[in-house]
Write a protein that holds these residues in place. Structure first.
Motif, short mmCIF file in Angstrom:
data_model
loop_
_atom_site.label_atom_id
_atom_site.label_comp_id
_atom_site.label_asym_id
_atom_site.label_seq_id
_atom_site.Cartn_x
_atom_site.Cartn_y
_atom_site.Cartn_z
N ASP A 137 74.06 81.77 10.99
CA ASP A 137 75.29 81.01 11.36
C ASP A 137 75.36 79.47 10.43
O ASP A 137 75.97 79.28 9.59
CB ASP A 137 75.63 80.81 12.79
CG ASP A 137 76.76 80.34 13.04
OD1 ASP A 137 77.62 80.00 12.22
OD2 ASP A 137 77.34 80.56 14.07
N GLU A 185 75.07 83.96 18.62
CA GLU A 185 75.95 84.03 17.66
C GLU A 185 76.30 85.34 17.02
O GLU A 185 77.46 85.56 16.50
CB GLU A 185 75.42 82.82 16.55
CG GLU A 185 75.19 81.42 17.18
CD GLU A 185 76.44 80.63 16.95
OE1 GLU A 185 77.76 80.98 16.99
OE2 GLU A 185 76.20 79.46 17.37
N HIS A 249 82.78 78.18 21.61
CA HIS A 249 82.46 76.91 21.76
C HIS A 249 83.09 75.88 22.34
O HIS A 249 82.50 74.94 22.51
CB HIS A 249 82.24 76.61 20.21
CG HIS A 249 81.17 77.46 19.43
ND1 HIS A 249 80.96 78.83 19.55
CD2 HIS A 249 80.03 77.14 18.67
CE1 HIS A 249 79.74 79.17 18.76
NE2 HIS A 249 79.22 78.25 18.23
N HIS A 266 71.63 75.68 22.31
CA HIS A 266 73.18 76.19 21.79
C HIS A 266 73.42 77.50 21.99
O HIS A 266 74.61 77.83 22.55
CB HIS A 266 73.03 75.94 20.60
CG HIS A 266 74.49 76.10 19.73
ND1 HIS A 266 75.54 75.05 19.93
CD2 HIS A 266 74.86 77.06 18.85
CE1 HIS A 266 76.56 75.53 19.21
NE2 HIS A 266 75.89 76.49 18.63
N ILE A 270 76.58 78.83 24.42
CA ILE A 270 77.60 79.63 23.61
C ILE A 270 77.85 81.15 24.42
O ILE A 270 79.01 81.68 24.55
CB ILE A 270 77.22 79.89 22.10
CG1 ILE A 270 77.98 78.51 21.52
CG2 ILE A 270 77.83 81.18 21.39
CD1 ILE A 270 78.04 77.43 21.94
#
Ligand SMILES: NC(=O)c1ccc[n+]([C@@H]2O[C@H](COP(=O)([O-])OP(=O)(O)OC[C@H]3O[C@@H](n4cnc5c(N)ncnc54)[C@H](O)[C@@H]3O)[C@@H](O)[C@H]2O)c1
Ligand SMILES: [Zn+2]
Length: 363
Positions: A137, A185, A249, A266, A270
């Protein structure tokens, strides 16, 4: 080895991905004529473990280098560390043609890219991602930036790297938690664009999480290809196409910020944000219960959190209203109509958001 061309006219670049690909580094730098001096920004852990591989690949090329080690923390994505690095870079740069190598995960990539965009109004930089999250990502797409206390990525620039080299053997030393963060992700890419990949992940999540060579190679390449296709159509997020990469997000960033970037990393934030966005999609009758449960189950199976714990829900809501994805007081959510199909909705009523978070509407 796979090479994906990110086609952005003059700003096009190659994303090279696979096992053993780092040995191409010096050759690619020369081909692109990036400069004679590499300023390598990294964490000490990465320098100690993999610095020698990077140095070996530069050996004999005539490219000299220096390492700039920054503290291993999201807090390094700050204007304070930019200031310190820029001062150091300017001293190193005397009589040289310098370029930057971002050697690390998303924190290093975002920070280094932003410094590259600002120093002398822009010098070239390369991404050498070392986390799964950065490989799939953050190393692609040119979003660079740093955080402010008020929120993530509030200061930044669109600035594309000149090359991305994802050496997948570097991922072997990642903790299980970091692998899972990248997997969040990966799930995002499947949910927004690729139902077949979602099915693949349902069947093969253990292989990907176990960094099985074949599964990892397939998934990283698939995600990079999806991201490249999206940003090629909307490099600067002006047409609402790139916006879909923000699935999960809107509330995810709020959770990350509310937890001081420590409670949840993160990817974990997410994962929670994707569950909440799917829940809103279900409330608005865009998806049915089955689709919702498939998403929750895949997140659960991968060991990512499915429930917010130990955080004030009101704090999340407050953080959310400071997010960039809230234009004025109008909110904007990436929702889904099916796995692989997104829809952007504005002005989701506060009552629905509160309800999704489990906050009583009277608060
Ligand atoms: N620019 C973008 O498009 C984009 C996209 C997604 C996320 N991001 C940003 O990326 C950041 C998160 O990235 P991240 O999860 O890579 O975090 P990170 O860079 O903090 O790395 C996570 C941890 O993994 C360790 N690590 C890195 N490589 C390692 C390796 N090979 N072996 C062992 N340990 C290793 C690091 O030392 C660190 O402690 C966030 O700031 C997020 O906002 C940016
Ligand atoms: Zn992300």
């Amino acid at each position: 080895m796979k090479t994906i061309q990110v086609k952005l006219a003059k700003r096009s670049y190659k994303a090279i991905c696979g096992f053993g690909v780092i040995k191409n580094l010096a050759r690619e730098i020369k081909r692109l004529n990036l400069g004679s001096s590499a300023y390598i920004i990294t964490f000490s852990k990465i320098k100690n473990r993999y610095g020698k591989h990077l140095v070996k690949s530069l050996k004999g090329s005539g490219i000299n280098y220096t390492f700039k080690v920054v503290a291993d923390s999201e807090r390094s994505k700050s204007l304070q560390s930019c200031f310190r690095i820029l001062q150091h870079l300017a001293r190193f740069d005397k009589n040289k043609k310098v370029f930057i190598i971002a050697f690390g995960g998303g924190v290093i990539g975002d920070l280094s890219g932003f410094i590259a965009s600002a120093y002398k109004r822009g010098i070239p930089y390369i991404q050498v991602p070392t986390t799964l999250l950065a490989c799939v990502d953050s190393s692609i797409g040119g979003k660079t930036g740093v955080d402010l206390n008020l929120g993530k990525n509030l200061v930044g620039a669109f600035y594309q790297p000149r090359l991305v080299i994802s050496e997948l053997s570097f991922l072997n030393s990642l903790s299980r938690r970091q692998v899972r963060a990248g997997f969040a992700e990966i799930i995002k890419y499947a949910v927004i664009k690729d139902k077949l990949m979602f099915k693949y992940l349902e069947a093969n999540h253990a292989k990907v999480l176990g960094l099985d060579k074949q599964a990892l190679g397939y998934i990283v390449n698939r995600c990079v290809r999806i991201k490249a296709e999206i940003i090629q159509q909307d490099e600067r997020e002006e047409k609402g196409i790139r916006t879909i990469l923000n699935f999960g997000h809107t509330l995810g960033h709020a959770i990350e910020t509310a937890g001081g970037y420590q409670k949840y990393n993160h990817g974990e934030a997410i994962a929670l944000g994707m569950i909440l966005a799917s829940r809103i999609s279900k409330k608005l009758k865009l998806i049915n219960q089955d689709t919702y449960l498939r998403i929750v189950n895949l997140i659960k199976l991968s060991g990512l959190p499915v429930q917010i714990k130990g955080l004030s829900l009101k704090k999340i809501l407050a953080a959310q209203y400071r997010d960039k994805k809230f234009i004025g007081s109008v909110n904007r959510f990436v929702l889904i109509k099916d796995i692989g199909r997104t829809i952007i909705k504005r002005n989701i009523p506060l009552g629905i958001i509160k309800d999704t978070l489990g906050i009583p509407s009277s608060l």
